[in-house]
Design an enzyme around this catalytic site. Structure first.
Site, short mmCIF file in Angstrom:
data_model
loop_
_atom_site.label_atom_id
_atom_site.label_comp_id
_atom_site.label_asym_id
_atom_site.label_seq_id
_atom_site.Cartn_x
_atom_site.Cartn_y
_atom_site.Cartn_z
N ASP A 319 6.49 -49.96 -70.09
CA ASP A 319 6.78 -50.95 -71.43
C ASP A 319 7.45 -50.60 -72.02
O ASP A 319 7.83 -49.37 -72.19
CB ASP A 319 5.40 -50.89 -71.84
CG ASP A 319 4.67 -51.60 -70.54
OD1 ASP A 319 4.86 -53.02 -70.08
OD2 ASP A 319 2.91 -51.35 -70.85
N PHE A 389 -4.53 -64.03 -79.23
CA PHE A 389 -3.42 -63.90 -78.41
C PHE A 389 -4.05 -63.49 -76.70
O PHE A 389 -4.98 -62.71 -76.32
CB PHE A 389 -2.41 -62.48 -78.70
CG PHE A 389 -0.91 -62.57 -77.45
CD1 PHE A 389 -0.50 -63.04 -77.49
CD2 PHE A 389 -1.17 -61.25 -76.38
CE1 PHE A 389 1.17 -63.15 -77.15
CE2 PHE A 389 -0.57 -61.52 -75.62
CZ PHE A 389 0.70 -62.20 -75.62
N ALA A 391 -2.45 -62.75 -72.44
CA ALA A 391 -1.34 -62.32 -71.62
C ALA A 391 -0.74 -63.63 -70.92
O ALA A 391 0.16 -63.58 -70.60
CB ALA A 391 -1.46 -61.60 -71.12
#
Length: 691
Positions: A319, A389, A391
């Site tokens: 990541d 938010f 994904a």
């Protein structure tokens, strides 16, 4: 994890290991290691031959048989000691974990009474932590010890996890995000949380850690099984060879009319010296020590299989945020669209970020206040509803006065605007490209169907990370950066960090597809994750390191848990796995190379009476046949003890490719394995001749 660091031969480890060495003499334990079981049987046979010699019926002097017998038993005991010492280190780690388990009480509440705020909390029932079951709910407030592993379903609190991770800095645990998992035995420092228990008694994270590190019946890894098969095959070959020597010796004596048939004691000594006892005696210790080194790095592996897989990894999925970059992107600039002032953009961007508790969201609020003195507003007082938010949407914002105010990735906002019938301006796309080419992250802000402009978030690549990636590349490991950023931003950061490839605008489905693609090409893949959305990819990856701060789903999907919740630790995990495989390969090379010198010591001694010409093979000029045989047996036992530190600590890690590692291995451990016995056996022979 707070624990006193024990030395390799600390008295606390050595004393129990000596006791365990004798306990492991049980046949039920010895037969698990086929090579050492042959030595074990040989020790029993020489013991019987020695007892026979005491009654004057021995094939050789009782002192010679006694010497061989004792050192064969020492060979078995030294191998037992190596394994017991490695297990002792794990048991010491487990004992420190067990010390974390204290009598704890929980404030249990009914599921129907989950409070929305602390003032409205219901009455709770004080129960022992051992009475909690999966699905039960309890409240933990300041100074409470969290009674069991669980998920935070309400509230937010600062938690001290130093008992587990060793890190003194408190962490935030809250509901609804990727930091909702709490561990039993940690302490709430401030505020309050409501926790739903996710495990039954005996199944907690600490319980599983204890079970993993002290489990004596350690499952062998595939490479370990393959090596064991090779060692057993070599043992069978040498067993057949040695078995044929007795009739050959009898025939030779009859044909030559001189000498005497080879003694059973000598045959047993020859067999033990020729079979790969060194690596066989240390093999289990190497595996246990590998898991122990992982735990010393605050990584808990579910099995040795996971550690070994880490050493064979071909592809690392990393990541971007927190692993490659520092992870604290800060808003640095507002780039307004045509017809929009920078102040208007800042105002709308701040509205979209009022309820956003991420560092990026808070930095947008602060930047708007600093540049244009736009004061923060209470989201409830202005009638706005926060949209978090996800994904999938890759956007967040608020719904207010019938309008949708959003901020997010350019592609996500473009899709959102077009779904509402709006148009995404070309000049905004150009601004997005410009920001991306600078290596910053662009966040596009919209109000209804109108694109307001771009917020620039600056990201900083970690120092030294490029050099780490170069080391991995030398080892043949491919690094791939995973990010939700657009392709231009991802490309700029990937170039700066020195990764081999990148996956931009990544979704959980994209991660899973990428892992499967590499696995279908025969590669082993490693990754880290902390969220529930990472669970499918973690379950698919060959090496899956879940963050301890992450969700329960992520930790259950992974085969390792990083107590420090440091994504960069994946690189260290791979290096530790490589070191374990390098150690096993190096000691195998050394063990097999050892046989050559032992051959030159024992074969001439065994047959020189029948064939004096074999004296030419006595290149070490050993003083007598009996001394030569005894010296080889003693060296064979002592080398196990001398190599225990190397087996437990591991060979020196070098970031080299396979060919370079093979050359280094053959030079140091192959050549060393050839030379060391010649020197060692000669020194022992000199000592015996003096005595």
């Amino acid at each position: 994890m707070t624990k006193r660091k024990l030395g390799m031969f600390d008295a606390e480890l050595v004393k129990p290991a000596i006791v365990d060495s004798f306990r492991k003499l049980s046949p039920s334990i010895q037969w698990r290691n086929p090579v050492m079981f042959v030595v074990y049987i040989g020790s029993i046979l020489t013991t019987l031959l020695w007892i026979q010699s005491l009654y004057g019926e021995g094939e050789a002097s009782s002192s010679f048989i006694l010497g061989v017998m004792l050192w064969l038993w020492f060979t078995v005991l030294f191998a037992n000691f190596a394994e017991a010492l490695a297990e002792g280190r794990s048991k010491a780690q487990a004992a420190s974990l067990r010390g974390l388990k204290k009598e704890t009480w929980a404030k249990k509440v009914k599921a129907a009474n989950i409070p929305e705020n602390w003032d409205n909390r219901p009455a709770s029932e004080l129960v022992s932590a051992t009475q909690l079951r999966k699905g039960d709910i309890f409240i933990a407030e300041a100074n409470d010890v969290i009674a069991a592993d669980g998920e935070v379903i309400a509230g937010v609190a600062s938690v001290d996890e130093s008992a587990i991770t060793g890190e003194s800095a408190p962490v935030i645990r809250e509901s609804g995000g990727d930091f909702s998992s709490v561990t039993g035995g940690t302490r709430v420092l401030s505020d309050w949380i409501v926790v739903r228990v996710t495990v039954n008694p005996g199944e907690t994270f600490i319980d599983r850690m204890i079970s993993m590190v002290e489990n004596a019946k350690r499952q062998k890894t595939p490479n370990e099984i393959a090596l064991t098969i090779l060692l057993v095959a070599l043992t069978i070959v040498f067993l057949v060879v040695v078995a044929t020597l007795l009739p050959f010796s009898m025939f030779s004596v009859a044909a030559s009319g001189s000498g005497s048939p080879i003694q059973i004691t000598v045959l047993i000594a020859l067999l033990v010296c020729l079979i790969p006892t060194t690596i066989a005696g240390l093999l289990s210790a190497i595996g246990v020590a590998g898991m122990s080194r992982m735990m010393a790095a605050n990584v808990i592996a579910t099995s040795g299989r996971a550690v070994e897989a880490a050493g064979d990894v071909d592809v690392l999925l990393l990541d971007k945020t927190g692993t490659i970059t520092l992870g604290n992107r800060q808003a640095s600039n507002f780039v307004a669209a045509s017809g929009v002032t920078e102040a208007e953009l800042a105002d709308i961007a701040q509205l979209a970020s009022l309820a956003d508790e991420t560092p990026e969201g808070r930095s947008i609020v602060v930047l708007a206040k600093q540049k244009f003195n736009i004061r923060e507003r209470e989201i409830n007082s202005i009638g706005a509803q926060f949209v978090p938010f996800t994904a999938q949407t890759r956007m967040s914002g608020v719904d207010m006065n019938g309008e949708q105010i959003r901020k997010g990735a350019a592609s996500a906002i473009q899709k959102h605007i077009e779904s509402l019938g709006g148009h995404f301006p070309q000049e905004v796309l150009k601004a997005v490209d410009d920001v991306s080419r600078r290596g910053s992250t662009p966040l596009v802000v919209s109000q209804g169907t109108r694109v307001m402009g771009v917020v620039e978030l600056k990201d900083i690549v970690k120092g030294g990370i490029k050099e780490r990636f170069n080391e991995l590349r030398q080892m043949g490991i491919r690094t791939i950066m995973i990010t939700g950023d657009n392709k231009l931003t991802a490309a700029a950061i990937a170039a700066e960090a020195g990764v081999d490839d990148f996956l931009a605008e990544a979704t959980p489905e994209d991660k899973l597809a990428l892992i499967r693609k590499h696995q279908s090409e025969g590669r082993l893949v490693a990754m880290t994750g902390d969220g529930t959305n990472d669970a499918p990819a973690l379950a698919q990856a060959d090496v899956a390191v879940a963050m301890n701060s992450g969700t329960q789903a992520a930790k259950e999907a992974g085969n390792m848990v990083d107590l420090d919740s440091n994504p960069t630790k994946l690189i260290e995990v791979v290096e530790t796995g490589k070191q374990m495989l390098m150690t096993r390969g190096s000691l195998t090379t050394f063990s097999i190379a050892n046989d050559v010198a032992k051959y030159f010591a024992i074969i001439p001694a065994a047959f020189v009476a029948t064939y004096p010409q074999l004296e030419a093979l006595n290149v070490m000029h050993l003083s007598s046949p009996s001394s030569a045989i005894l010296s080889a047996v003693i060296f064979n036992a002592l080398i196990i003890i001398f190599l225990i530190p190397l087996a437990l600590k591991g060979v020196t890690y070098k970031p080299l490719g396979a060919a370079a590692l093979l050359r280094r291995n053959m030079t140091i451990y192959g050549l060393g394995g050839l030379i060391a016995p010649f020197i060692g056996i000669k020194i022992i022979d000199l000592i015996i001749s003096v005595i």
